[in-house]
Motif scaffolding. Structure first.
Motif, PDB file in Angstrom:
ATOM      1  N   ASN A 185       0.866  -1.178   0.000  1.00  0.00           N
ATOM      2  CA  ASN A 185       0.000   0.000   0.000  1.00  0.00           C
ATOM      3  C   ASN A 185       0.901   1.226   0.000  1.00  0.00           C
ATOM      4  O   ASN A 185       1.204   1.810   1.044  1.00  0.00           O
ATOM      5  CB  ASN A 185      -0.933  -0.014   1.207  1.00  0.00           C
TER       6      ASN A 185
ATOM      7  N   PRO B  85       0.964   4.529  -0.733  1.00  0.00           N
ATOM      8  CA  PRO B  85       0.796   5.845  -0.102  1.00  0.00           C
ATOM      9  C   PRO B  85       0.878   5.802   1.420  1.00  0.00           C
ATOM     10  O   PRO B  85       1.103   6.824   2.049  1.00  0.00           O
ATOM     11  CB  PRO B  85      -0.607   6.273  -0.556  1.00  0.00           C
ATOM     12  N   ARG B  86       0.687   4.625   2.009  1.00  0.00           N
ATOM     13  CA  ARG B  86       0.787   4.531   3.460  1.00  0.00           C
ATOM     14  C   ARG B  86       2.237   4.422   3.899  1.00  0.00           C
ATOM     15  O   ARG B  86       2.548   4.541   5.074  1.00  0.00           O
ATOM     16  CB  ARG B  86      -0.005   3.319   3.975  1.00  0.00           C
TER      17      ARG B  86
ATOM     18  N   LEU C 130      -9.515  13.206  -2.293  1.00  0.00           N
ATOM     19  CA  LEU C 130     -10.375  12.062  -1.991  1.00  0.00           C
ATOM     20  C   LEU C 130     -10.070  10.891  -2.924  1.00  0.00           C
ATOM     21  O   LEU C 130      -9.969   9.741  -2.487  1.00  0.00           O
ATOM     22  CB  LEU C 130     -11.848  12.468  -2.127  1.00  0.00           C
ATOM     23  N   SER C 131      -9.867  11.191  -4.208  1.00  0.00           N
ATOM     24  CA  SER C 131      -9.572  10.100  -5.144  1.00  0.00           C
ATOM     25  C   SER C 131      -8.251   9.426  -4.778  1.00  0.00           C
ATOM     26  O   SER C 131      -8.113   8.211  -4.919  1.00  0.00           O
ATOM     27  CB  SER C 131      -9.537  10.624  -6.582  1.00  0.00           C
ATOM     28  N   LEU C 132      -7.285  10.225  -4.293  1.00  0.00           N
ATOM     29  CA  LEU C 132      -6.004   9.628  -3.896  1.00  0.00           C
ATOM     30  C   LEU C 132      -6.154   8.826  -2.600  1.00  0.00           C
ATOM     31  O   LEU C 132      -5.551   7.762  -2.444  1.00  0.00           O
ATOM     32  CB  LEU C 132      -4.953  10.719  -3.713  1.00  0.00           C
TER      33      LEU C 132
ATOM     34  N   GLN D 110      -8.859   7.306  -1.550  1.00  0.00           N
ATOM     35  CA  GLN D 110      -9.594   6.068  -1.808  1.00  0.00           C
ATOM     36  C   GLN D 110      -8.693   4.997  -2.411  1.00  0.00           C
ATOM     37  O   GLN D 110      -8.872   3.812  -2.145  1.00  0.00           O
ATOM     38  CB  GLN D 110     -10.771   6.356  -2.734  1.00  0.00           C
ATOM     39  N   LEU D 111      -7.711   5.432  -3.207  1.00  0.00           N
ATOM     40  CA  LEU D 111      -6.779   4.468  -3.812  1.00  0.00           C
ATOM     41  C   LEU D 111      -6.055   3.657  -2.745  1.00  0.00           C
ATOM     42  O   LEU D 111      -5.662   2.522  -2.988  1.00  0.00           O
ATOM     43  CB  LEU D 111      -5.739   5.211  -4.657  1.00  0.00           C
ATOM     44  N   ALA D 112      -5.848   4.253  -1.573  1.00  0.00           N
ATOM     45  CA  ALA D 112      -5.088   3.571  -0.530  1.00  0.00           C
ATOM     46  C   ALA D 112      -5.968   3.159   0.633  1.00  0.00           C
ATOM     47  O   ALA D 112      -5.457   2.764   1.679  1.00  0.00           O
ATOM     48  CB  ALA D 112      -3.961   4.475  -0.037  1.00  0.00           C
ATOM     49  N   GLY D 113      -7.288   3.278   0.459  1.00  0.00           N
ATOM     50  CA  GLY D 113      -8.188   2.908   1.534  1.00  0.00           C
ATOM     51  C   GLY D 113      -8.065   3.805   2.754  1.00  0.00           C
ATOM     52  O   GLY D 113      -8.250   3.355   3.884  1.00  0.00           O
TER      53      GLY D 113
ATOM     54  N   ARG E 129      -9.652  11.836   6.806  1.00  0.00           N
ATOM     55  CA  ARG E 129      -8.244  12.205   6.709  1.00  0.00           C
ATOM     56  C   ARG E 129      -8.041  13.307   5.666  1.00  0.00           C
ATOM     57  O   ARG E 129      -7.148  14.138   5.794  1.00  0.00           O
ATOM     58  CB  ARG E 129      -7.426  10.953   6.367  1.00  0.00           C
TER      59      ARG E 129
ATOM     60  N   GLY F 118      -1.306   9.837   3.434  1.00  0.00           N
ATOM     61  CA  GLY F 118      -1.219   8.478   3.958  1.00  0.00           C
ATOM     62  C   GLY F 118      -0.471   8.375   5.266  1.00  0.00           C
ATOM     63  O   GLY F 118      -0.231   7.279   5.755  1.00  0.00           O
TER      64      GLY F 118
END
Lengths: 278, 389
Positions: free
Chosen positions: B70, B72-73, B95-97, B99-102, B107, B144
C-alpha cells in the motif's frame, strides 16, 4: 543544523508508525477512486449529457418523421431507427473514453495516480470497469426510452424479444465497448486530441473511402469496408441478417467483433503502460 | 529508509543518472542538491517507480516501490505540484487519492486543514496560485501519514510564512522518526532545514555527508586584508611576506587581498613584522551556497551568458550622443569570473570518487596558483564526464 558528526545511530527503518491502520490496497479501492475521478470532472457531464441529448432528439425526431410519412417500414420493426441517434452519440462516447485516461497524461495527474497506486494494471482495470458500467447504464436507459417511444409512435411490425434485447442491451454494450476501445487508444497515444482524431478516423473514414471506390477492381475492398466499418456494424446490430450483402456479421456478432478489436487495444495498453516510463 | 545501489538511467545516448548509490536515513532531513539537469528529478522518479532504472536498483524499506502493498501509506511524495487535473476540486482530488489507498475520507479534511486549504476545498485547482498548488501537493504527500516522504522543490512559490511552515514541517516530520528527502535550489533554505546532504552533478554523486561537514570540506574560509591605498608598495610587500609564510594570496579588483591558509592572528603578526599598516583584516566565513557552488561548478550544464543585444544596436553615429556608446575596451578583471565565492577552485574534487570521505578538518586547500583558475572553471573535470557519456 545540530547534526553532530558522525551521524548518531539512526532509529530502525520505519521509526514512525502511523496511528491510522494500514491495510493492503485492492481493486475495490481503485474502483472507488476512479468513480470519484470520473464524476468530479465536467467533461464527463458534458460528454454524457450531449450523448443523451443526441440520442433523444434524433431518435424521437426520426420516429416523428417516419410516423408522419405513414410509417411504411416494410417488414421491419421501428427499433432500427435507434441507429440514427447512436451514430452521433458514439462520438461523445469516444471522447469520454479517450479523456478518461489521456486527461491524466495531459495534466500530469498520471504521475500522482501511479505514485498513489504503483500497480498500473489495477489503475487501468478500475478505469475500464467504472467507465464501462457508467456508459453502459446511461446508454441502456436512454436507448430503452427511445426504443419504447419509437415503437409507440411508428406503425410497424411488432418487435420480437430478441430485437428488443439487441436494441437496448446490445446497443448499450456496443457503445460501452466502443468507449473501451477509445480508452485503450487513449492509453496508447497518451494525447487527448491525437487519440480522439484517431478514433473519429476509425469511426468514419472507412465508410467515406468506400463511397468513392467506383473502380470494379476495388469492388472487394469496397464491400469489406462497407461491411466492417463501425456504422455498418451498428446497423448490423439491429438486424438478424447481414445488412450488406450475404456475408458479414449480423445481430450480436457485430458486438462480438467490436469486443475482439477492443480487447486487442486494451491489451496493448496494459502491456505498454506496465513497461513505459511515466 | 531509501537505499539506491548503482542506479543508472539512460535516455537513448544521454545518461541522466550514472551509478548513483546512497542511503537516506530516517530521523533526519536529507537535502538533495544539484544543478539544473543533474538528474535529481529522474532519481526521484526512479525512487517512486515511475521510471525504470536502466541498471541498479532503489528500494524503500527494503522493497522496490512498485511492490509495496500500500504505497501511499509508506511513501508520500510531492513531485510536481502541477500534476493534478485542474478541473477537479481540491477535496475531490485528495479524496480520489485517499480512496486508492483505503484512507478514510476524514483524513482528507484533516490534511486540508494541515496545509491551510480548508477554505478552498470546493474550488477547482485550476484557479489555484502557485503557492496554493504547492500546498495541495504537500497535502497529497501527507495523506497516507507515511514513514517516508519525498519532496521535490517544496517551497516553490510559497510566501515567507509558507516557507517557514514547510521548514518546520520537515523538521517535525523527521523528528517523528520519518525519512524526509527534500530537493531544493534554495541553499539558504537547505542550510536551515537539512541535516544531511546528498549532492549530485551530471547524474553522479558528488557528496553525501552532514551539512556542517559539507560546508567545511568544500569551502575555504578566507581573510580579506586591505593595506593603505596611498602606499601601493606596502601591498606588494605584504603579499610577498604572506606567500613566504605559506598563505595563498589573491588580489581583488578593489585592491584588497584574499588570504587563505593563514589564521587572522598570524596575518596580523606578519604585517606587523613587515612594518605594513592594515586598513582591514576581516574573516570571511563560507556559506552553504558558496560551498555548493564550489563543488558543482564543474558540473553545471546550463550556464547563462551576457545578453549583449549585439545585432539590435544601431551603429554608433560619430558626434551623436545617445545609445550608441563608443566601444569600451574590455578590461579583464583581476579575479576570475566565478571568483566571487571562495577561491581558489579545487584542483580536483576528492568527493567525486569517494562518496564517504574521512571526516576531514577544514584543511587549507592545496590549490593551484590563482592564474590557473579561469581555465580550471571552464574545463570539465574529466573524471565526472568521460565515463558518464
Amino acid at each position: 543544523m545540530t547534526a553532530p558528526t558522525p551521524t548518531p545511530t539512526p532509529p530502525p527503518p520505519y521509526g514512525y508508525v502511523s496511528p491510522i491502520p494500514v491495510r493492503r490496497a485492492h481493486l475495490g479501492d481503485a474502483l472507488a477512486s476512479e468513480w470519484t475521478k470520473i464524476r468530479s470532472v465536467r467533461s464527463t457531464v458534458w460528454t454524457l449529457g450531449t450523448m443523451v441529448l443526441l440520442m433523444l432528439v434524433i431518435g424521437l425526431g426520426v420516429a416523428a418523421i417516419a410516423a408522419g410519412e405513414g410509417g411504411n417500414m416494410g417488414e421491419e420493426s421501428a427499433l432500427p431507427l435507434g441507429f440514427f441517434g447512436m451514430l452521433p452519440a458514439s462520438i461523445c462516447v469516444i471522447t469520454l473514453g479517450v479523456l478518461t485516461i489521456s486527461s491524466e497524461y495531459g495534466t500530469g495527474m498520471i504521475r500522482t495516480t501511479l505514485t498513489a497506486c504503483p500497480s498500473r494494471a489495477r489503475v487501468l482495470t478500475a478505469k475500464a470497469i467504472v467507465f464501462f458500467l457508467l456508459v453502459f447504464t446511461v446508454t441502456l436507459v436512454v436507448a430503452f426510452v427511445v426504443a419504447t417511444a419509437q415503437v409507440a409512435m411508428v406503425e410497424a411490425a411488432e418487435p420480437t424479444g430478441a430485437e428488443w434485447a439487441r436494441a437496448t442491451v446490445g446497443a448499450a454494450g456496443f457503445m460501452a465497448v466502443l468507449g473501451l476501445l477509445s480508452m485503450g487508444v487513449g492509453a496508447l497515444v497518451r494525447h487527448s486530441a491525437g487519440a480522439i482524431t484517431v478514433m473519429i478516423g476509425v469511426l468514419l473514414l472507412p465508410l467515406v473511402a468506400a463511397l468513392f471506390m467506383f473502380a470494379p477492381a476495388l469492388k472487394g475492398v469496397q464491400e469489406a469496408l462497407f461491411t466492417y466499418s463501425v456504422p455498418s456494424q451498428m446497423i448490423a446490430l439491429y438486424s438478424a441478417q447481414p445488412p450488406f450483402g450475404d456475408s458479414g456479421p449480423a445481430g450480436w456478432e457485430a458486438l462480438f467483433t467490436l469486443v475482439g478489436v477492443a480487447a486487442v487495444a486494451v491489451g496493448g495498453a496494459y502491456a505498454l503502460l506496465n513497461s513505459r516510463d511515466v | 529508509m531509501i537505499e539506491a545501489v548503482g542506479l543508472t538511467k539512460r535516455y537513448g545516448a544521454k545518461t541522466a543518472v550514472y551509478n548513483l548509490s546512497f542511503q537516506v536515513r530516517p530521523g533526519v532531513v536529507t537535502g538533495f542538491l544539484g544543478p539544473n539537469g543533474s538528474g535529481k528529478s529522474t532519481t526521484m522518479r526512479m525512487i517512486l517507480g515511475l521510471d525504470a532504472p536502466t541498471s541498479g536498483r532503489v528500494t524503500i524499506g527494503g522493497h522496490p516501490f512498485r511492490q509495496l502493498p500500500n504505497a501511499p501509506r509508506q511513501v508520500g511524495a510531492l513531485l510536481d505540484a502541477k500534476a493534478v487535473h485542474g478541473g477537479r476540486s481540491a477535496r475531490n482530488h485528495l479524496l480520489s487519492l485517499a480512496q486508492l489507498a483505503g484512507i478514510p475520507a476524514r483524513r482528507v479534511d484533516e490534511v486540508l486543514g494541515v496545509v491551510g486549504l480548508q477554505d478552498v476545498t470546493k474550488r477547482r485547482s485550476k484557479g489555484f496560485s502557485l503557492g496554493m498548488g504547492q500546498r495541495l501537493g504537500i497535502a497529497a504527500a501527507l495523506l497516507g501519514d507515511p514513514q517516508v516522504l519525498l519532496f521535490d522543490e517544496p517551497v516553490n512559490g510559497l510566501d515567507p510564512e509558507g516557507i517557514l511552515w514547510v521548514r518546520n514541517l520537515m523538521k517535525k516530520l523527521a523528528a517523528e522518526g520519518r525519512t524526509v528527502f527534500v530537493s531544493s535550489h534554495l541553499m539558504s533554505e537547505m542550510a536551515l532545514t537539512a541535516d544531511h546532504l546528498i549532492v549530485i552533478g551530471r547524474g553522479q554523486l558528488l557528496a553525501d555527508m552532514p551539512v556542517k561537514q559539507f560546508i567545511s570540506a568544500n569551502s575555504a574560509d578566507f581573510a580579506r586584508v586591505r593595506t593603505p591605498d596611498t602606499e601601493p608598495g606596502q601591498r606588494e610587500k605584504l603579499s610577498g611576506v604572506l606567500a613566504e609564510a605559506g598563505g595563498q594570496v589573491l588580489s581583488e579588483t578593489d585592491g584588497a587581498l584574499r588570504v587563505t591558509g593563514l589564521p587572522l592572528s598570524r596575518i596580523s603578526d606578519l604585517a606587523h613584522g613587515a612594518d605594513v599598516r592594515l586598513w582591514e583584516l576581516s574573516p570571511h566565513q563560507a556559506s552553504l551556497e558558496e560551498a555548493y557552488m564550489r563543488l558543482t561548478q564543474g558540473a553545471v550544464d546550463y550556464r547563462s551568458s551576457d545578453d549583449k543585444l549585439a545585432h539590435l544596436q544601431a551603429p554608433p553615429q560619430p558626434g551623436q550622443p545617445g545609445y550608441g556608446l563608443p566601444p569600451q575596451p574590455v578590461v579583464p578583471a583581476d579575479v576570475p569570473q566565478q571568483g566571487w565565492y571562495a577561491p581558489p577552485p579545487p584542483g580536483q574534487n576528492p568527493y567525486a570518487a569517494a562518496p564517504q570521505p574521512p571526516a576531514a578538518a577544514p584543511a587549507p586547500p592545496q590549490a593551484p596558483p590563482p592564474s590557473a583558475a579561469p581555465q580550471q572553471s571552464l574545463q570539465k573535470p574529466s573524471d565526472t564526464t568521460e565515463d558518464a557519456r
